[in-house]
Scaffold this active site. Structure first.
Site, PDB file in Angstrom:
ATOM      1  N   SER A  52      61.117  39.384  43.671  1.00 17.47           N
ATOM      2  CA  SER A  52      59.658  39.476  43.754  1.00 17.47           C
ATOM      3  C   SER A  52      58.994  39.186  42.412  1.00 17.47           C
ATOM      4  O   SER A  52      59.588  39.381  41.345  1.00 17.47           O
ATOM      5  CB  SER A  52      59.240  40.866  44.232  1.00 17.47           C
TER       6      SER A  52
HETATM    7  N1  SAH Z   1      64.009  43.886  45.966  1.00 19.10           N
HETATM    8  C1  SAH Z   1      64.534  42.557  45.769  1.00 19.10           C
HETATM    9  C2  SAH Z   1      63.696  41.515  46.493  1.00 19.10           C
HETATM   10  C3  SAH Z   1      64.506  40.993  47.570  1.00 19.10           C
HETATM   11  S1  SAH Z   1      63.807  39.872  48.725  1.00 19.10           S
HETATM   12  C4  SAH Z   1      64.716  42.230  44.319  1.00 19.10           C
HETATM   13  O1  SAH Z   1      64.287  43.019  43.459  1.00 19.10           O
HETATM   14  O2  SAH Z   1      65.303  41.184  43.992  1.00 19.10           O
HETATM   15  C5  SAH Z   1      64.135  40.774  50.215  1.00 19.10           C
HETATM   16  C6  SAH Z   1      65.569  41.048  50.539  1.00 19.10           C
HETATM   17  O3  SAH Z   1      65.582  41.793  51.756  1.00 19.10           O
HETATM   18  C7  SAH Z   1      66.418  39.811  50.796  1.00 19.10           C
HETATM   19  O4  SAH Z   1      67.534  39.846  49.960  1.00 19.10           O
HETATM   20  C8  SAH Z   1      66.818  39.956  52.264  1.00 19.10           C
HETATM   21  O5  SAH Z   1      68.107  39.453  52.553  1.00 19.10           O
HETATM   22  C9  SAH Z   1      66.743  41.455  52.455  1.00 19.10           C
HETATM   23  N2  SAH Z   1      66.616  41.933  53.842  1.00 19.10           N
HETATM   24  C10 SAH Z   1      65.886  41.429  54.868  1.00 19.10           C
HETATM   25  N3  SAH Z   1      66.039  42.175  55.977  1.00 19.10           N
HETATM   26  C11 SAH Z   1      66.883  43.195  55.642  1.00 19.10           C
HETATM   27  C12 SAH Z   1      67.446  44.298  56.366  1.00 19.10           C
HETATM   28  N4  SAH Z   1      67.170  44.538  57.653  1.00 19.10           N
HETATM   29  N5  SAH Z   1      68.281  45.117  55.707  1.00 19.10           N
HETATM   30  C13 SAH Z   1      68.593  44.922  54.399  1.00 19.10           C
HETATM   31  N6  SAH Z   1      68.105  43.892  53.673  1.00 19.10           N
HETATM   32  C14 SAH Z   1      67.260  43.040  54.282  1.00 19.10           C
END
Ligand code: SAH
Length: 205
Positions: A52
Site C-alpha cells: 500500500s
Molecule cells: N498489507 C500489505 C498489503 C497487501 S495487498 C502490505 O503491507 O504489503 C493485499 C493482500 O491481501 C494481498 O497480498 C492479497 O493476496 C491478500 N488477500 C486477499 N484476500 C485475502 C484473504 N482472504 N486472506 C488473506 N489474504 C488475502
C-alpha cells in the site's frame, strides 16, 4: 516520505510516525523497485498485489489507535510492511495471507529483519485466525463486499476493526467497527482503493 506524504496530510500519532521512520520500506519490495519504495503510491509485489501507499499505511495505523502490547490480526500480509509497522508500534501481530508465494516471502523477510512479534499464516483470512482470538484490533488490507462475520466474532471487547468495503471491486470506503460494552457501532472514513479481498467472506476468486 514521512514529512511530505504523511505529516503534511495530517497524521499526528507519534508512534505511527516513529515506526514509519524506522522501517526499511525498500526491504519489502524487490530490488529493481527500490527507487520507488518511498514514493507516494502503491508498488507491485507480484501476483497482481501491491504494497500500500505509505500514507494509507499511516492513516490506517493511526485509525487503529494502537497501544503497545495489543494483539492485532491483519488480513492480507502482502509484503509484510503493514505488519512490521504495527510491530514497531509495540503490537503482537497475527497476519494471514492467501497467496502461497507471498506468504512465504513475507514470512522469510520478517524473520530475516528480526520481527519476532509477527506471526504469519497461510490461509483464507476472511475466516480470521480463531486459535489466537480475541484480538484488540483487526485490520484488513484488501477490499471486500462486506465485513466478514468471523472477524467481528474474533474482535475483543473493547476492540476496533478497520476494513475497506465496497459494493464493486477497486473502490471502497474505510469502514471502522467498534465493539464496546457488548455493542457494535460502525462509522466510515474516506474513499480508498485496495486490491480484492478474496475468500469465503470476501469476493469469489
Ligand atoms: N498489507 C500489505 C498489503 C497487501 S495487498 C502490505 O503491507 O504489503 C493485499 C493482500 O491481501 C494481498 O497480498 C492479497 O493476496 C491478500 N488477500 C486477499 N484476500 C485475502 C484473504 N482472504 N486472506 C488473506 N489474504 C488475502
Amino acid at each position: 516520505m514521512v514529512r511530505e506524504q504523511i505529516e503534511a496530510r495530517g497524521v499526528r500519532d507519534p508512534a505511527v510516525l516513529a515506526a514509519m521512520r524506522a522501517a526499511p520500506r525498500h526491504e519489502f519490495v524487490e530490488e529493481a523497485l527500490w527507487p520507488q519504495a518511498y514514493e507516494d503510491h502503491p508498488v507491485p509485489i507480484g501476483h497482481g498485489q501491491t504494497i500500500s501507499q505509505p500514507y494509507i499505511v499511516a492513516l490506517m495505523s493511526e485509525t487503529l489507535e494502537v497501544d503497545p502490547g495489543m494483539r492485532i490480526l491483519e488480513i492480507g500480509t502482502g509484503s509484510g510492511y503493514q505488519a512490521a509497522i504495527l510491530a514497531l508500534m509495540g503490537a503482537e501481530v497475527f497476519t494471514v495471507e492467501r497467496v502461497p508465494q507471498l506468504y512465504e516471502a513475507a514470512a522469510n523477510r520478517l524473520h530475516r529483519l528480526g520481527f519476532e512479534t509477527v506471526h504469519v499464516k497461510f490461509d483464507d483470512g476472511t475466516l480470521g485466525w480463531p486459535e489466537y482470538a480475541p484480538y484488540d484490533r483487526i485490520i484488513v488490507t484488501a477490499g471486500g463486499p462486506k465485513v466478514p462475520v468471523p472477524l467481528v466474532e474474533q474482535l475483543a471487547d473493547p476492540g476496533l476493526l478497520i476494513i475497506p468495503v465496497g459494493s464493486t471491486k477497486r473502490s471502497q470506503r474505510l469502514v471502522i467497527i467498534r465493539k464496546q460494552g457488548g455493542r457494535i457501532s460502525k462509522r466510515e472514513k474516506g474513499g480508498v482503493m485496495f486490491v480484492d479481498l478474496i475468500g469465503a467472506h470476501g469476493w469469489q476468486g
